[in-house]
Scaffold this active site. Sequence first.
Site, PDB file in Angstrom:
ATOM      1  N   TYR A  87      -1.515   5.167  14.480  1.00  0.00           N
ATOM      2  CA  TYR A  87      -1.938   4.138  15.440  1.00  0.00           C
ATOM      3  C   TYR A  87      -2.313   4.759  16.782  1.00  0.00           C
ATOM      4  O   TYR A  87      -1.793   5.817  17.149  1.00  0.00           O
ATOM      5  CB  TYR A  87      -0.793   3.144  15.700  1.00  0.00           C
ATOM      6  CG  TYR A  87      -0.170   2.535  14.477  1.00  0.00           C
ATOM      7  CD1 TYR A  87      -0.920   1.749  13.605  1.00  0.00           C
ATOM      8  CD2 TYR A  87       1.182   2.733  14.201  1.00  0.00           C
ATOM      9  CE1 TYR A  87      -0.331   1.174  12.481  1.00  0.00           C
ATOM     10  CE2 TYR A  87       1.783   2.170  13.087  1.00  0.00           C
ATOM     11  CZ  TYR A  87       1.019   1.391  12.227  1.00  0.00           C
ATOM     12  OH  TYR A  87       1.610   0.834  11.126  1.00  0.00           O
TER      13      TYR A  87
ATOM     14  N   HIS B  97      -1.477  -4.330  14.026  1.00  0.00           N
ATOM     15  CA  HIS B  97      -0.478  -4.052  12.990  1.00  0.00           C
ATOM     16  C   HIS B  97       0.934  -4.372  13.489  1.00  0.00           C
ATOM     17  O   HIS B  97       1.148  -4.542  14.691  1.00  0.00           O
ATOM     18  CB  HIS B  97      -0.479  -2.548  12.647  1.00  0.00           C
ATOM     19  CG  HIS B  97      -1.767  -2.028  12.128  1.00  0.00           C
ATOM     20  ND1 HIS B  97      -2.029  -1.929  10.784  1.00  0.00           N
ATOM     21  CD2 HIS B  97      -2.882  -1.589  12.769  1.00  0.00           C
ATOM     22  CE1 HIS B  97      -3.247  -1.429  10.615  1.00  0.00           C
ATOM     23  NE2 HIS B  97      -3.782  -1.217  11.808  1.00  0.00           N
TER      24      HIS B  97
ATOM     25  N   CYS C 265       0.855  -7.725   7.091  1.00  0.00           N
ATOM     26  CA  CYS C 265       0.642  -7.123   8.412  1.00  0.00           C
ATOM     27  C   CYS C 265      -0.538  -7.753   9.140  1.00  0.00           C
ATOM     28  O   CYS C 265      -1.607  -7.820   8.552  1.00  0.00           O
ATOM     29  CB  CYS C 265       0.405  -5.622   8.217  1.00  0.00           C
ATOM     30  SG  CYS C 265       0.137  -4.720   9.746  1.00  0.00           S
TER      31      CYS C 265
ATOM     32  N   LYS D 263      -1.887  -7.290   2.428  1.00  0.00           N
ATOM     33  CA  LYS D 263      -0.611  -7.074   3.106  1.00  0.00           C
ATOM     34  C   LYS D 263      -0.359  -8.259   4.019  1.00  0.00           C
ATOM     35  O   LYS D 263      -1.280  -8.991   4.357  1.00  0.00           O
ATOM     36  CB  LYS D 263      -0.682  -5.820   3.984  1.00  0.00           C
ATOM     37  CG  LYS D 263      -0.838  -4.531   3.216  1.00  0.00           C
ATOM     38  CD  LYS D 263      -0.976  -3.364   4.170  1.00  0.00           C
ATOM     39  CE  LYS D 263      -1.124  -2.076   3.367  1.00  0.00           C
ATOM     40  NZ  LYS D 263      -0.240  -1.042   3.727  1.00  0.00           N
TER      41      LYS D 263
ATOM     42  N   HIS E  56      -4.554  -6.531  10.327  1.00  0.00           N
ATOM     43  CA  HIS E  56      -4.658  -5.615   9.187  1.00  0.00           C
ATOM     44  C   HIS E  56      -4.880  -6.379   7.883  1.00  0.00           C
ATOM     45  O   HIS E  56      -5.625  -5.954   7.008  1.00  0.00           O
ATOM     46  CB  HIS E  56      -3.363  -4.782   9.125  1.00  0.00           C
ATOM     47  CG  HIS E  56      -3.384  -3.673   8.123  1.00  0.00           C
ATOM     48  ND1 HIS E  56      -2.252  -2.968   7.808  1.00  0.00           N
ATOM     49  CD2 HIS E  56      -4.380  -3.149   7.360  1.00  0.00           C
ATOM     50  CE1 HIS E  56      -2.560  -2.054   6.888  1.00  0.00           C
ATOM     51  NE2 HIS E  56      -3.837  -2.150   6.607  1.00  0.00           N
TER      52      HIS E  56
HETATM   53 ZN   LIG Z   1      -0.852  -2.729   9.273  1.00  0.00          ZN
END
Ligand SMILES: [Zn+2]
Length: 132
Positions: A39, A10, A123, A121, A115
């Site tokens: 995380y 991420h 990410c 996303k 991710h």
């Molecule tokens: Zn992420």
Amino acid sequence: MREIDKIIIHCTATKAGREVTVEEVTAWHKGRGFRTIGYHYLIGLDGKISAGRPEREVGAHCLGQNGHSIGVCYVGGLDERGQPQDTRTEAQKESLRGLVAELRRRYPGASVHGHREFAAKACPCFDVGREM
Ligand SMILES: [Zn+2]
């Protein structure tokens, strides 16, 4: 022990050059209703690796994948205008490579993902499959 089959990368989605601490991410995630930081590791601009949630605990970083994964996050991911960009410093790239290698030694067979493979996303704003 949890069975780990994925390492998921991420970014913090913060602008290039802005440092973010574990304490800050923890506050963000608590604000979203998480118990603590979601995380397992956070990699600062200088490449320093900070521990977040203990590996033995299920993280909160990737919907549908948390039970069997480790979440690693680097600080950055947005350019000056706030658009997605691979803003990793050389130190972050080096630390990320080293950390992922160590995790793969400890969790043989775990695959490495971004991710965005699991969510709509940007990410982590770089092609994890190509690099790892
Ligand atoms: Zn992420």
